[in-house]
Structures are given as structure tokens and as C-alpha cells.
Design a protein around this motif. Structure first.
Motif, PDB file in Angstrom:
ATOM      1  N   GLN A 127       0.809  -1.220   0.000  1.00 56.56           N
ATOM      2  CA  GLN A 127       0.000   0.000   0.000  1.00 56.56           C
ATOM      3  C   GLN A 127       0.844   1.273   0.000  1.00 56.56           C
ATOM      4  N   LEU A 128       2.152   1.164   0.343  1.00 57.95           N
ATOM      5  CA  LEU A 128       3.008   2.350   0.430  1.00 57.95           C
ATOM      6  C   LEU A 128       2.995   3.108  -0.890  1.00 57.95           C
ATOM      7  N   GLY A 129       2.566   4.363  -0.840  1.00 59.92           N
ATOM      8  CA  GLY A 129       2.532   5.191  -2.035  1.00 59.92           C
ATOM      9  C   GLY A 129       1.448   4.827  -3.023  1.00 59.92           C
ATOM     10  N   THR A 130       0.562   3.911  -2.641  1.00 63.96           N
ATOM     11  CA  THR A 130      -0.472   3.426  -3.566  1.00 63.96           C
ATOM     12  C   THR A 130      -1.881   3.684  -3.058  1.00 63.96           C
ATOM     13  N   VAL A 131      -2.118   3.337  -1.804  1.00 69.86           N
ATOM     14  CA  VAL A 131      -3.461   3.448  -1.230  1.00 69.86           C
ATOM     15  C   VAL A 131      -3.577   4.699  -0.365  1.00 69.86           C
ATOM     16  N   VAL A 132      -4.601   5.485  -0.583  1.00 65.27           N
ATOM     17  CA  VAL A 132      -4.910   6.627   0.277  1.00 65.27           C
ATOM     18  C   VAL A 132      -6.178   6.282   1.060  1.00 65.27           C
ATOM     19  N   PRO A 133      -6.053   5.979   2.353  1.00 64.42           N
ATOM     20  CA  PRO A 133      -7.239   5.624   3.137  1.00 64.42           C
ATOM     21  C   PRO A 133      -8.262   6.755   3.180  1.00 64.42           C
ATOM     22  N   SER A 235       0.429   9.072  15.729  1.00 61.37           N
ATOM     23  CA  SER A 235      -0.250   7.988  16.434  1.00 61.37           C
ATOM     24  C   SER A 235      -1.728   8.035  16.095  1.00 61.37           C
ATOM     25  N   GLY A 236      -2.560   7.448  16.962  1.00 59.42           N
ATOM     26  CA  GLY A 236      -3.974   7.284  16.669  1.00 59.42           C
ATOM     27  C   GLY A 236      -4.731   8.555  16.360  1.00 59.42           C
ATOM     28  N   VAL A 237      -4.580   9.585  17.188  1.00 54.82           N
ATOM     29  CA  VAL A 237      -5.315  10.834  16.999  1.00 54.82           C
ATOM     30  C   VAL A 237      -4.993  11.435  15.636  1.00 54.82           C
ATOM     31  N   LEU A 238      -3.719  11.560  15.331  1.00 56.82           N
ATOM     32  CA  LEU A 238      -3.304  12.175  14.070  1.00 56.82           C
ATOM     33  C   LEU A 238      -3.784  11.364  12.869  1.00 56.82           C
ATOM     34  N   SER A 239      -3.663  10.058  12.948  1.00 53.94           N
ATOM     35  CA  SER A 239      -4.052   9.204  11.824  1.00 53.94           C
ATOM     36  C   SER A 239      -5.540   9.314  11.520  1.00 53.94           C
ATOM     37  N   MET A 240      -6.368   9.286  12.561  1.00 56.32           N
ATOM     38  CA  MET A 240      -7.811   9.332  12.338  1.00 56.32           C
ATOM     39  C   MET A 240      -8.239  10.671  11.753  1.00 56.32           C
ATOM     40  N   ILE A 241      -7.621  11.751  12.204  1.00 59.84           N
ATOM     41  CA  ILE A 241      -7.974  13.075  11.691  1.00 59.84           C
ATOM     42  C   ILE A 241      -7.421  13.276  10.282  1.00 59.84           C
ATOM     43  N   TYR A 242      -6.207  12.819  10.049  1.00 53.09           N
ATOM     44  CA  TYR A 242      -5.544  13.024   8.763  1.00 53.09           C
ATOM     45  C   TYR A 242      -6.292  12.327   7.626  1.00 53.09           C
ATOM     46  N   TYR A 243      -6.860  11.157   7.903  1.00 52.06           N
ATOM     47  CA  TYR A 243      -7.461  10.376   6.834  1.00 52.06           C
ATOM     48  C   TYR A 243      -8.984  10.417   6.809  1.00 52.06           C
TER      49      TYR A 243
END
Length: 265
Positions: A127-133, A235-243
Motif C-alpha cells: 500500500q506504500l505510495g499506492t493506497v490513500v485511506p 499515532s492514533g489521533v493524528l491518523s484518524m484526523i488526517y485520513y
């Protein structure tokens, strides 16, 4: 080193599982159960790609995750999946899928494939560089910010001061740096702290401590509608907001970054 080489040479274990179940002569859709008792951020960073992989082999598959209670909101943002809550599961503790299903009166035979220990770091490294969640957001969540007293005349900076895990503690910014940031901020700025930590915070009127006081949806709503900036370990907070699949103006400072892990992948 041999383990890493083997991973590049040998067939992907997850692909093997999916190919095997796809060859079964089933009369209806394939039912897949995946157990997950690890981090919140992995929902976007790894499990999203695993769902995509399942769909590529089995477009009509019924996908269910067996999870602990406090991951339920996060998984609700992952479209096209179901969840079963394991009320006794706690993060960092071992679990037994068979006994958990028995306690919940769920027949394991209803699933054509049970994945007890998913390894997205290895299984979906493609998924690196391929999938955008893309995490799905509901419009009704936008109003949740109104339950908090956050007057619009202030500049708000969202923050997670700790990755809140038992590993990778080097990701956390030292307390000294947070104090320097607070000293630098004008009186018109407020630092809103998210997370679940219980350690004491700084005695500073510029700090709004919302740790343990928001749901995941409330936290995202606050960041989306009040925060001009977000400072957090990857971590979790950043990932959930970013995507989350929403467009809103915000400047993000990640306190740790790696192109093979976290939001940069």
C-alpha cells in the motif's frame, strides 16, 4: 535479516488465505472475521488496505472485525464492514478468539475465514505510495463541537502530548518542549489536549484539557471546526484526523515521521 529476505521472496500470507477461501465452492458470499485488539490509528494505516485487498479477491465478501469496546467508533468510519464487540478485551492483553466467540454466543462456523492475528505492516506493505485511506464522516457529527465552550475569538491548537502506547516512546515530545511552546503562545491562543492520559498537566490558562472527555467523533468535530493547527505524535489521533474524508483548513505538525509508517505512508 533472513526473516526480512523471506518476506520479500515468499508469497504474501494474506493473499494465500484469500486465494484459498476464494477457491471454495460456496453458495453465497464469503464471510471473513478478523480480530483486532491493537491501535486506533491502524484502522486507517493498515486495516483499510486489508479490506481493499479482500475486496480485490472477493468483491462480495462479508467482512467482520472482532474488536474491543473503545475501537467501535473508529471502525464505524471504515465503510462496508461489521463489528462484534469483545467487552472483556483490553489493549495489550492476549486474547483467544474461539473462547471470546463462545462467550458472545457467536458460532465460528458461520465464518469461512478467521484471521486471529492480522499483520498489516507485513501483509499490505504494497500500500506504500499506492493506497490513500478514506474514513467516512457523517454530517451529523459536525454539530458535536457545539457541546464544548470554545469561543471563536481564540486561536485553537489541537494537541496529543503522548502516543499513549507502551512502545515507541521516543515518538513523544519531551515535557520541556511543550512548556516552551506554551510560553511562546500569545494569550489569544489555546492548546486543546486530546487523548486518554491521566498524568497531571501544566497549570496554564492557555491549556484546555479534554483528555478522556470526548468521543472520537467529538474530537474530530472540534479539530475540524475550531482548530487552526494540530500538533501530535504520529499515532492514533493524528491518523484518524488526517485520513477522515473531509476537506477543512488546518496546519498539521507531526512530531515523528517515517515514509514507511504512520501518515506519510
Amino acid at each position: 535479516m533472513l526473516k526480512k529476505i523471506a518476506r520479500w521472496i515468499l508469497p504474501n500470507p494474506f493473499d494465500r488465505m484469500l486465494k484459498k477461501v476464494s477457491r471454495k465452492n460456496l453458495s453465497g458470499p464469503v464471510h471473513i472475521l478478523l480480530a483486532w485488539n491493537r491501535g486506533l490509528g491502524d484502522i486507517a494505516l493498515g486495516l483499510y488496505a486489508m479490506v481493499e485487498r479482500i475486496r480485490s479477491f472477493l468483491p462480495d465478501a462479508s467482512i467482520t472485525f472482532l474488536i474491543r469496546q473503545n475501537l467501535e467508533d473508529g471502525f464505524s468510519l471504515l465503510s462496508g464492514v461489521k463489528t462484534i464487540i469483545a467487552p472483556d478485551w483490553k489493549r495489550g492483553e492476549a486474547y483467544d478468539v474461539a473462547s471470546t466467540l463462545h462467550q458472545l454466543n457467536v458460532d465460528p462456523k458461520q465464518f469461512d475465514l478467521i484471521v486471529e492475528q492480522p499483520n498489516p505492516t507485513y501483509w499490505v506493505r504494497w500500500q506504500l505510495g499506492t493506497v490513500v485511506p478514506k474514513l467516512q464522516w457523517k454530517k451529523e457529527y459536525d454539530s458535536l463541537v457545539e457541546a464544548f465552550d470554545l469561543p471563536s475569538e481564540f486561536t485553537y491548537i489541537g494537541a496529543q502530548i503522548s502516543s499513549e502506547t507502551s512502545y515507541g516512546l521516543w515518538r513523544n515530545w519531551p515535557d520541556k518542549r511543550w512548556r516552551e511552546l506554551l510560553a511562546f503562545l500569545p494569550d489569544s491562543a489555546k492548546l486543546i489536549v486530546f487523548g486518554v492520559g491521566k498524568e497531571s498537566l501544566w497549570d496554564d490558562p492557555k491549556v484546555i484539557d479534554l483528555r478522556g472527555k470526548t468521543t472520537l467523533f467529538e474530537m474530530i468535530s472540534i479539530v475540524k471546526h475550531r482548530c487552526q493547527r494540530l500538533v501530535a505524535p504520529d499515532s492514533g489521533v493524528l491518523s484518524m484526523i488526517y485520513y477522515v474524508a473531509q476537506v477543512f483548513p488546518i496546519q498539521v505538525v507531526s512530531l515523528w515521521a517515517d515514509p514507511n509508517h504512520g501518515i506519510l505512508k
